[in-house]
Design an enzyme around this catalytic site. Structure first.
Site, mmCIF file in Angstrom:
data_model
loop_
_atom_site.group_PDB
_atom_site.id
_atom_site.type_symbol
_atom_site.label_atom_id
_atom_site.label_comp_id
_atom_site.label_asym_id
_atom_site.label_seq_id
_atom_site.Cartn_x
_atom_site.Cartn_y
_atom_site.Cartn_z
ATOM 1 N N ASP A 58 0.861 -1.124 0.054
ATOM 2 C CA ASP A 58 0.024 0.057 0.067
ATOM 3 C C ASP A 58 0.917 1.273 0.015
ATOM 4 O O ASP A 58 1.969 1.301 0.838
ATOM 5 C CB ASP A 58 -0.766 -0.153 1.270
ATOM 6 N N ILE A 59 0.538 1.945 -0.756
ATOM 7 C CA ILE A 59 1.226 3.217 -0.934
ATOM 8 C C ILE A 59 1.511 4.229 0.268
ATOM 9 O O ILE A 59 2.337 5.006 0.606
ATOM 10 C CB ILE A 59 1.058 4.058 -2.319
ATOM 11 N N GLU A 97 -12.340 3.419 -1.335
ATOM 12 C CA GLU A 97 -11.430 4.479 -1.925
ATOM 13 C C GLU A 97 -11.315 4.053 -3.574
ATOM 14 O O GLU A 97 -11.367 4.717 -4.550
ATOM 15 C CB GLU A 97 -10.125 4.567 -1.416
ATOM 16 N N HIS A 145 -10.088 -5.681 -3.029
ATOM 17 C CA HIS A 145 -8.776 -5.891 -2.535
ATOM 18 C C HIS A 145 -8.836 -6.077 -0.859
ATOM 19 O O HIS A 145 -9.586 -6.026 -0.228
ATOM 20 C CB HIS A 145 -7.807 -4.745 -2.533
ATOM 21 N N HIS A 194 -6.650 -5.886 2.592
ATOM 22 C CA HIS A 194 -5.617 -5.189 3.321
ATOM 23 C C HIS A 194 -5.074 -6.369 4.221
ATOM 24 O O HIS A 194 -5.671 -6.880 4.899
ATOM 25 C CB HIS A 194 -6.008 -4.075 4.117
#
Ligand code: AMP
Length: 129
Positions: free
Chosen positions: A28-29, A87, A92, A94
């Site tokens: 994750d960025i 978002e 996905h 996490h």
């Protein structure tokens, strides 16, 4: 096309950890914690519970293998798993290293890491996969 599909295709850079025919894992960025990983299906579906049963089950098994590799590299009590999806409209999971339930606070300021730090975290997880 979602930002995650662009990452899967290599059109947008990401700190990749591993991929197979159906799934792709990358950092994750804006990590909630060091080693915060996202696991995505290559087939773009917005809502995780709209995914095909088999693909959804397989994504959890793929995430399990990534989590085992993360646990070898990141000092933490457990790897937690969350699904939000508000978002980015591409399903996905996490995967987040935690020591306390407060470590899973998605509203807390994200942890800044340099590109070099993210690169070395991704490489270390990939090496232990
Ligand atoms: P959510 O859809 O609410 O589960 O959150 C999307 C997550 O994707 C957030 O934690 C973002 O930091 C992360 N994210 C968004 N764009 C990127 C990107 N280009 N590379 C890596 N992670 C991203």
């Amino acid at each position: 096309m979602s930002i995650f599909s662009k990452i899967v295709k290599g059109e947008v850079p990401a700190h990749k950890i591993v991929e197979d025919k159906f799934f792709y894992a990358f950092l994750d960025i804006n990590p909630v914690a060091k080693g915060h990983v996202l696991v995505v299906p290559k087939k773009e579906v917005d809502y995780i519970f709209d995914m095909d049963d088999k693909l959804l089950a397989d994504m959890f098994v793929f995430a399990k293998k990534v989590a085992k590799a993360m646990k070898k590299v990141i000092t933490c009590k457990k790897i937690a798993l969350s699904v939000i999806g508000l978002e980015v409209p591409h399903a996905h999971i996490h995967l987040i290293p935690i020591n306390d339930e407060g470590d899973l606070d998605f509203k807390a300021p994200r942890k800044p890491f340099t590109t070099q730090e993210l690169e070395s975290i991704a490489a270390a997880i990939a090496d232990n996969y």
